[in-house]
Write a protein that holds these residues in place. Structure first.
Motif, PDB file in Angstrom:
ATOM      1  N   GLU A  44      27.647  19.933  60.641  1.00 47.18           N
ATOM      2  CA  GLU A  44      27.414  20.506  61.972  1.00 47.18           C
ATOM      3  C   GLU A  44      25.938  20.522  62.343  1.00 47.18           C
ATOM      4  O   GLU A  44      25.595  20.463  63.521  1.00 47.18           O
ATOM      5  N   ASP A  45      25.076  20.591  61.341  1.00 50.17           N
ATOM      6  CA  ASP A  45      23.639  20.669  61.615  1.00 50.17           C
ATOM      7  C   ASP A  45      22.926  19.324  61.383  1.00 50.17           C
ATOM      8  O   ASP A  45      21.723  19.286  61.161  1.00 50.17           O
TER       9      ASP A  45
ATOM     10  N   THR B 260      18.911  17.903  67.001  1.00 50.87           N
ATOM     11  CA  THR B 260      19.176  18.715  65.817  1.00 50.87           C
ATOM     12  C   THR B 260      20.505  19.458  65.894  1.00 50.87           C
ATOM     13  O   THR B 260      20.817  20.239  65.006  1.00 50.87           O
ATOM     14  N   ASP B 261      21.279  19.204  66.925  1.00 55.22           N
ATOM     15  CA  ASP B 261      22.592  19.828  67.093  1.00 55.22           C
ATOM     16  C   ASP B 261      23.616  18.700  67.161  1.00 55.22           C
ATOM     17  O   ASP B 261      23.681  17.966  68.135  1.00 55.22           O
ATOM     18  N   ASN B 262      24.397  18.532  66.105  1.00 56.47           N
ATOM     19  CA  ASN B 262      25.320  17.403  66.043  1.00 56.47           C
ATOM     20  C   ASN B 262      26.353  17.430  67.156  1.00 56.47           C
ATOM     21  O   ASN B 262      26.741  16.389  67.673  1.00 56.47           O
ATOM     22  N   LYS B 263      26.809  18.600  67.561  1.00 59.68           N
ATOM     23  CA  LYS B 263      27.819  18.679  68.620  1.00 59.68           C
ATOM     24  C   LYS B 263      27.268  18.099  69.927  1.00 59.68           C
ATOM     25  O   LYS B 263      27.917  17.264  70.567  1.00 59.68           O
ATOM     26  N   THR B 264      26.062  18.494  70.298  1.00 59.66           N
ATOM     27  CA  THR B 264      25.439  17.963  71.516  1.00 59.66           C
ATOM     28  C   THR B 264      25.170  16.476  71.372  1.00 59.66           C
ATOM     29  O   THR B 264      25.410  15.696  72.305  1.00 59.66           O
TER      30      THR B 264
END
Length: 170
Positions: free
Chosen positions: A64-65, A78-82
């Motif tokens: 996730e990170d 640095t935000d895998n979701k975004t």
């Protein structure tokens, strides 16, 4: 030699044999664990390349990170979701432009190192785009984007995950 000295000598030999046996077992186990980790890391890298055209499946390979760096000039997320949402947006736009195109990745010259619960891979990746006949009539052409990729992996809750990706033009 008396009986007491023979017993002592025999016990020392057995103790030494036991220590050697334990050392050999530890080494064998160590190599097996490293071999298993290498197999798992290589399987993760195979899945990473195979899911290049299926970003939802690829997302499951990431922590996730995960940190993602790409381009020149470089963009760092640095935000895998975004990051995955951004990648999916670009991918969806390409699919809308030519839904019958073929898009796949290949890799060359892979180097992989495993360091306990962490691993690093470096390779050249080719992203290949082959437009459909309709896409070609609309001005699209075959395209291969060559990249240098570094992937850092770590064991997260017992599973290997991609925690950092750095992609540069080749």
């Amino acid at each position: 030699l008396n009986k007491k000295n023979l017993t002592k000598e025999l016990l020392m030999k057995l103790k030494n044999i036991g220590i050697y046996y334990l050392a050999i077992m530890a080494l064998l186990f160590s190599f097996t664990a490293k071999a298993d980790d290498m197999d798992d890391v290589l399987a993760l890298l195979d899945a990473y390349i195979e899911t290049e055209s299926d970003l939802m499946a690829q997302n499951a390979l990431m922590s996730e990170d995960r940190i993602f760096i790409i381009g020149a000039p470089a963009m760092r997320m640095t935000d895998n979701k975004t990051n995955m949402m951004r990648q999916m947006h670009v991918n969806n736009r390409s699919e809308e432009m030519d839904p019958n195109s073929i898009y796949y990745a290949t890799r060359e010259d892979q180097i992989v190192r495993v360091y306990g619960d962490a691993a690093v891979a470096s390779f050249r990746r080719n992203l290949n785009f082959l437009p459909s006949a309709e896409g070609m009539r609309n001005g699209m052409s075959n395209n291969t984007t060559r990249q240098l990729v570094t992937v850092v992996m770590a064991k997260v809750d017992g599973d290997w995950k991609i925690v950092h990706t750095h992609i540069s033009p080749a």
